[in-house]
Design a protein around this motif. Structure first.
Motif, short mmCIF file in Angstrom:
data_model
loop_
_atom_site.label_atom_id
_atom_site.label_comp_id
_atom_site.label_asym_id
_atom_site.label_seq_id
_atom_site.Cartn_x
_atom_site.Cartn_y
_atom_site.Cartn_z
N TYR A 45 0.82 -1.20 0.00
CA TYR A 45 0.00 0.00 0.00
C TYR A 45 0.86 1.26 0.00
O TYR A 45 0.50 2.28 -0.56
CB TYR A 45 -0.97 0.00 1.18
CG TYR A 45 -2.18 -0.89 0.94
CD1 TYR A 45 -2.23 -1.70 -0.20
CD2 TYR A 45 -3.25 -0.90 1.80
CE1 TYR A 45 -3.30 -2.51 -0.44
CE2 TYR A 45 -4.35 -1.72 1.55
CZ TYR A 45 -4.37 -2.52 0.44
OH TYR A 45 -5.45 -3.31 0.19
N ALA A 242 -7.60 -16.54 -1.72
CA ALA A 242 -7.81 -16.34 -0.28
C ALA A 242 -8.38 -14.97 0.00
O ALA A 242 -9.28 -14.80 0.82
CB ALA A 242 -6.51 -16.56 0.48
N GLN A 245 -12.02 -14.80 -1.01
CA GLN A 245 -12.87 -15.45 -0.03
C GLN A 245 -13.05 -14.55 1.18
O GLN A 245 -14.13 -14.46 1.73
CB GLN A 245 -12.26 -16.79 0.41
CG GLN A 245 -12.42 -17.87 -0.62
CD GLN A 245 -13.88 -18.16 -0.92
OE1 GLN A 245 -14.75 -17.93 -0.09
NE2 GLN A 245 -14.16 -18.65 -2.12
N ALA A 246 -11.95 -13.91 1.57
CA ALA A 246 -12.02 -13.03 2.73
C ALA A 246 -13.02 -11.92 2.46
O ALA A 246 -13.76 -11.50 3.34
CB ALA A 246 -10.65 -12.46 3.05
N SER A 247 -13.02 -11.45 1.23
CA SER A 247 -13.92 -10.38 0.87
C SER A 247 -15.36 -10.83 1.09
O SER A 247 -16.21 -10.06 1.51
CB SER A 247 -13.70 -10.03 -0.59
OG SER A 247 -14.66 -9.13 -1.02
N SER A 250 -14.97 -13.62 5.75
CA SER A 250 -14.52 -13.24 7.08
C SER A 250 -13.99 -11.82 7.18
O SER A 250 -13.64 -11.38 8.25
CB SER A 250 -13.43 -14.23 7.53
OG SER A 250 -12.61 -14.56 6.46
N GLY A 251 -13.95 -11.12 6.09
CA GLY A 251 -13.39 -9.78 6.16
C GLY A 251 -11.88 -9.85 6.03
O GLY A 251 -11.30 -10.93 5.92
N TYR A 253 -10.16 -8.44 3.54
CA TYR A 253 -9.77 -8.45 2.14
C TYR A 253 -8.54 -7.58 1.93
O TYR A 253 -7.57 -7.97 1.30
CB TYR A 253 -10.92 -7.95 1.27
CG TYR A 253 -10.58 -7.72 -0.18
CD1 TYR A 253 -10.31 -8.81 -1.01
CD2 TYR A 253 -10.52 -6.44 -0.71
CE1 TYR A 253 -10.01 -8.60 -2.35
CE2 TYR A 253 -10.22 -6.23 -2.04
CZ TYR A 253 -9.96 -7.32 -2.85
OH TYR A 253 -9.65 -7.12 -4.16
N ALA A 254 -8.60 -6.38 2.52
CA ALA A 254 -7.53 -5.42 2.30
C ALA A 254 -6.18 -6.00 2.76
O ALA A 254 -5.18 -5.87 2.07
CB ALA A 254 -7.83 -4.13 3.05
N ASN A 257 -5.15 -8.90 0.50
CA ASN A 257 -4.88 -8.32 -0.79
C ASN A 257 -3.46 -7.78 -0.85
O ASN A 257 -2.77 -7.88 -1.85
CB ASN A 257 -5.89 -7.20 -1.02
CG ASN A 257 -5.91 -6.78 -2.44
OD1 ASN A 257 -5.63 -7.58 -3.31
ND2 ASN A 257 -6.21 -5.53 -2.67
N GLU A 261 -0.44 -8.69 -3.50
CA GLU A 261 0.34 -7.70 -4.24
C GLU A 261 1.84 -7.89 -3.99
O GLU A 261 2.65 -7.80 -4.89
CB GLU A 261 -0.08 -6.29 -3.83
CG GLU A 261 -1.48 -5.94 -4.26
CD GLU A 261 -1.68 -6.12 -5.75
OE1 GLU A 261 -1.00 -5.45 -6.54
OE2 GLU A 261 -2.50 -6.97 -6.14
N LEU B 52 -7.42 -22.89 -3.50
CA LEU B 52 -7.07 -23.25 -2.13
C LEU B 52 -7.52 -24.66 -1.76
O LEU B 52 -7.24 -25.15 -0.68
CB LEU B 52 -7.73 -22.27 -1.15
CG LEU B 52 -7.29 -20.82 -1.27
CD1 LEU B 52 -8.12 -19.96 -0.34
CD2 LEU B 52 -5.83 -20.68 -0.94
N ALA B 309 -5.42 1.15 -1.17
CA ALA B 309 -4.24 1.65 -0.49
C ALA B 309 -4.45 3.08 -0.03
O ALA B 309 -4.19 3.43 1.12
CB ALA B 309 -3.03 1.57 -1.42
N GLU B 326 -13.98 -2.49 5.28
CA GLU B 326 -12.96 -3.07 4.43
C GLU B 326 -12.14 -1.99 3.73
O GLU B 326 -10.93 -2.11 3.56
CB GLU B 326 -13.64 -3.94 3.39
CG GLU B 326 -12.69 -4.76 2.60
CD GLU B 326 -13.46 -5.82 1.85
OE1 GLU B 326 -13.68 -6.88 2.42
OE2 GLU B 326 -13.84 -5.57 0.70
N ARG B 456 -21.77 -10.59 7.41
CA ARG B 456 -21.54 -9.36 6.65
C ARG B 456 -22.58 -9.19 5.55
O ARG B 456 -22.96 -8.08 5.21
CB ARG B 456 -20.13 -9.32 6.10
CG ARG B 456 -19.09 -9.35 7.23
CD ARG B 456 -17.74 -8.91 6.77
NE ARG B 456 -17.39 -9.51 5.51
CZ ARG B 456 -16.53 -8.96 4.67
NH1 ARG B 456 -15.98 -7.81 4.95
NH2 ARG B 456 -16.24 -9.58 3.56
#
Lengths: 297, 552
Positions: A45, A242, A245-247, A250-251, A253-254, A257, A261, B52, B309, B326, B456
């Protein structure tokens, strides 16, 4: 070949200008690579926010850890080395054994054979027919499926043929024959040493192409003996799966992500470094070939 | 490079298709009667899989279903470039018994179906002795059957959908979880610091943005480098992070649905937003903001990673995403939803979209190589129960779901902490590892009688119903399940991509350089009709809708 004493001032000036230009060009060429290198150690980031210019920001080994945590990386590397070495030798040999005969003016049907080669440059069967040929010849899953279908690079073959025709003095070949060389001996002892520069160029082309190739491996190898680019791609896919899926669930994502990267930058470095190391060793042949100044008069 | 390859591949496929079509239909005739052959009990299936996942061979849910059906399946799984690889195989005549989770478009299905590669499943899906579960569902929901039936009246793939809509929370009307795809948000802490209220009109927002910029709020509040404040950012015409919600004050929210800028009005008329006066006004208006530096200069070029970012660093005052946490990461607590704004004349029109819960039939097709489709379909019929599809979607009971049901008799999923403790991975990764990709039809009723929806998603539905829907006057939307004829699909294929690209490009140009003059505007509209086939596209969507409305 002027000696530089008399007009010292202007020489110095031109030196300065030349060195400056070369340095600028070097920086322009080298900086992107350097940037990827520091990006592979930085918080992605921060990279996207423009915080990395000369030094990594938020120093981390996480990307490399993720890349090297995959057990397939070693086998991928070894496979790639194997494919690259065998592929390079194979394709250079194929170039030589097709280009040299075609460079002989007394080869019967030379024109038609050349045309036959050139034809394939313009009309290819495409992926599906090639796939069918590979399958029906029983090459599926074998590493030869990577080399045989595109064994002779016709464009390169023409370059090599022209080199044989134009840059290897006919007199020299004649001289060796007069001295009692067979055709084969001439090829081995005269033509090959004299054609080192073109050999080196073709070897580099082939080497880079086989090192980077993942598509043919993906289509024909059926998941066995994956080369490095495919392994790296797999690691990247896993990481991005992964984070997707998080997105959804379970949250975070950032956060994941970021990892994806980072892995991108690291895989670029991991994939590029072996080539960077190998290049200088091949490069020396670029000059070596020119030393053969055997023709006199 | 990959794009090039896939383009090349597409060209090759096209050629191959032309030659294949020339050969005529050489597959077995697709008669209306089910094939009653039951000799084959071992099947080869190519399937998509999550990167996965460890594979389907040891999946307890699949294995139990196979045992019930008395068959064995040899899985060949691929986690990426599935479509490319399967296309090569099918065109090369190397047929597995079935193809799972490729996600064929109706266009592909029709092509392979008419070519005889895929068999017609109609006689099986309506036969209660072969597919009792699915045939009952299709009986109960005729619209699902309509959505998977091709224009030649045949079904080439089993239905799949995730009907995660407001209906799943027990609401009377079922609207897609993506009805409003962009939620706008603003930094309340910055507003408070400046003594401003949450804006309600575009002019108020402009004042706030100007204040963010003038006071360099990111620097002041979060200690970022001086000058790093970006008053407003988004990705131009992007899906969940686009600017389209900000067009509401001008009478439209032109988010992409079945076709970009297409809208079904209250009077059931199909129109394009991109030729409306409000659209022109909106672009002209926001250009000023862009020119004044209130809008991020990178809106046209940044990708979602760069956007995430920036937002995570706390540079951005106003942004869009599908939730706050998020996007804003550590600063999330400072942000609140920015409701759709009112225009100078009080207009605020938010339209809703249907995409997301669409039923598709591209997830499982059986090829002509399969000798006993009935045996195989008995296996797939078991996918169509709530308990099974839940386990295929998320993971087995005992892994992703707790063994005991809760007081309402519903399954409860594992929490993220439990997943990390028990399996050493996040709940999302756990799902990916045990998920099976394929024809999963998750009806909205399952969320009220089989298992609970993810937190969510529930939160988002709640936000939709209790916050965003307040700003929606008219809930008409173009139904995503409309079925198109082959010639209509051809028309869409011919015109739509260029049309959508041109509109988007022009929108961006005007946004950046200033709105169109009258002459430019007229020329643009004429060009859309003459060159880009706008009327033909409208005609297709109108006819498809008329048929859909007549069938209801």
């Amino acid at each position: 070949m002027r000696k530089s004493k008399s007009t010292g001032m202007s020489d110095k000036a031109s030196d300065i200008i030349l060195v400056t230009i070369c340095t600028v060009v070097l920086l322009i060429v080298a900086y992107p690579l350097y940037y990827v290198l520091i990006a592979s150690f930085s918080d992605p980031y921060d990279v996207y926010a423009g915080k990395t210019f000369l030094l990594p920001s938020g120093f981390t080994f996480d990307g490399y850890k993720a890349v090297f945590a995959d057990p397939k990386i070693v086998s991928g590397f070894l496979n790639s080395v194997k494919y690259t070495v065998i592929g390079t030798i194979f394709s250079v040999v194929m170039l030589y054994i097709t280009a040299y005969p075609l460079a002989q003016k007394d080869l019967p049907g030379r024109k038609w054979i050349s045309l036959f080669f050139v034809f394939t440059m313009y009309f290819g069967g495409g992926l599906v027919p090639t796939y069918l040929v590979v399958r029906d010849t029983g090459l599926m899953g074998s590493m030869w499926a990577l080399f045989l279908p595109g064994g002779v690079g016709v464009g390169n073959m023409i370059i090599v043929r022209n080199y044989f025709q134009n840059s290897i003095p006919h007199d020299l070949v004649e001289a060796s024959e007069i001295d009692g060389c067979s055709k084969f001996r001439t090829f081995l002892s005269v033509v090959i040493p004299l054609s080192m520069p073109i050999l080196a160029v073709q070897a580099v082309f082939a080497m880079v192409a086989y090192w980077n190739d993942w598509f043919t491996a993906m289509i024909y190898l059926g998941g066995k003996g994956e080369p490095l680019p495919l392994v790296l791609r797999g690691i990247l896919m896993k990481s991005s799966a992964a984070s997707e899926q998080a997105s959804m669930i379970s949250g975070g994502y950032a956060e994941l992500n970021k990892q994806t990267e980072l892995i991108k930058f690291c895989s670029m470095i991991v994939a590029a470094v072996p080539m960077l190391i190998a290049y200088p060793y091949v490069q020396k042949y670029f000059e070596k070939g020119f030393m053969a100044g055997a023709v006199k008069g | 490079m990959k794009k090039l390859l896939s383009l090349a591949l597409a060209a090759v496929m096209l050629l191959a298709l032309l030659t294949a079509c020339g050969g005529g239909n050489n597959g077995p005739a697709n008669s209306g009667e089910p094939n009653t052959n039951t000799d084959q009990t071992e099947f080869n299936i190519i399937s998509g899989i999550s990167a996965l996942s460890g594979g389907y061979d040891d999946n307890p849910v699949l294995n139990a279903m196979m045992e019930n059906a008395g068959i064995k399946i040899n899985w060949e799984t691929m986690s990426d470039s599935l479509g490319e690889q399967v296309n090569i195989r099918l065109t090369g005549g190397e047929l597995p018994d079935a193809v799972q989770a490729v996600g064929w478009s109706n266009y592909d299905l029709g092509r392979y179906g008419r070519g005889g590669t895929f068999i017609d499943l109609t006689p099986y899906v309506t036969d209660a002795s072969i597919m009792p579960n699915l045939s009952a569902i299709l009986e109960k929901y005729p619209q699902i059957k309509a959505a998977i039936t091709q224009d030649d009246g045949k079904i080439y793939g089993l239905p799949a959908a995730e009907m995660m809509g407001t209906g799943a929370t027990g609401a009377a009307d079922d609207y897609s979880i993506h009805s409003i795809q962009q939620f706008s948000m603003i930094n309340k802490a910055w507003l408070d610091d400046l003594g401003l209220a949450v804006p309600e009109t575009v002019e108020e927002l402009r004042t706030a943005l100007q204040a963010f910029k003038d006071n360099d709020m990111a620097h002041k509040m979060y200690g970022a480098d001086a000058g790093s404040t970006i008053p407003m950012s988004f990705g131009f015409d992007q899906w969940c992070w686009g600017q389209n919600i900000f067009y509401a004050p001008f009478g439209l929210t032109n988010w992409s649905d079945v076709c970009a800028d297409l809208r079904l009005t209250k009077d059931k008329e199909v129109v394009f937003d991109c030729v409306s006066d409000g659209y022109r006004e909106a672009i002209t208006y926001y250009h000023d903001w862009y020119a004044d530096g209130l809008i991020d200069i990178e809106v046209f070029s940044q990708d979602d990673k760069q956007y995430l970012a920036k937002c995570a660093q706390g540079y951005v005052g106003v942004a869009t995403w599908w939730e706050i946490n998020e996007l804003m990461a550590d600063h999330a607590a400072d942000y609140v939803y920015l409701p759709p704004l009112k225009g100078p004349d009080g207009t605020c029109t938010v339209t809703i979209k249907s995409a997301g819960s669409a039923v598709n039939s591209g997830m499982l097709s059986i090829t002509k190589a399969c000798e006993s489709p009935a045996n195989l379909l008995k296996f797939y019929d078991q996918w169509y129960t709530g308990e099974n599809v839940m386990q295929l979607q998320y993971g087995p009971i005992g892994v992703y779901f707790h063994e005991e049901k809760d007081a309402q008799g519903m399954y409860v999923s594992i929490t993220d902490e439990e997943a990390r403790e028990k399996f050493g991975k996040s709940a999302g990764e756990l799902k990916a590892a045990s998920e099976v990709q394929g024809p999963k039809l998750i009806l909205s009723e399952y969320y009220t009688n089989v298992f609970h929806m993810e937190e969510r998603a529930l939160q988002r539905l709640d936000d939709l119903q209790n916050f965003w829907f307040k700003y929606v006057d008219d809930f008409t939307f173009y139904p995503v399940d409309c079925v198109f004829t082959q010639s209509e699909l051809d028309d869409l294929d011919l015109y739509r991509p260029d049309f959508e690209n041109h509109v988007k490009e022009q929108e961006a140009l005007w946004f950046r350089d200033g709105g169109p003059s009258d002459a430019e505007w007229e020329a643009y509209k004429q060009d859309l009709i003459d060159t880009y086939g706008m009327n033909q596209i409208l005609e297709v969507y109108k006819n498809a809708y008329d048929r859909y409305a007549a069938a209801e």
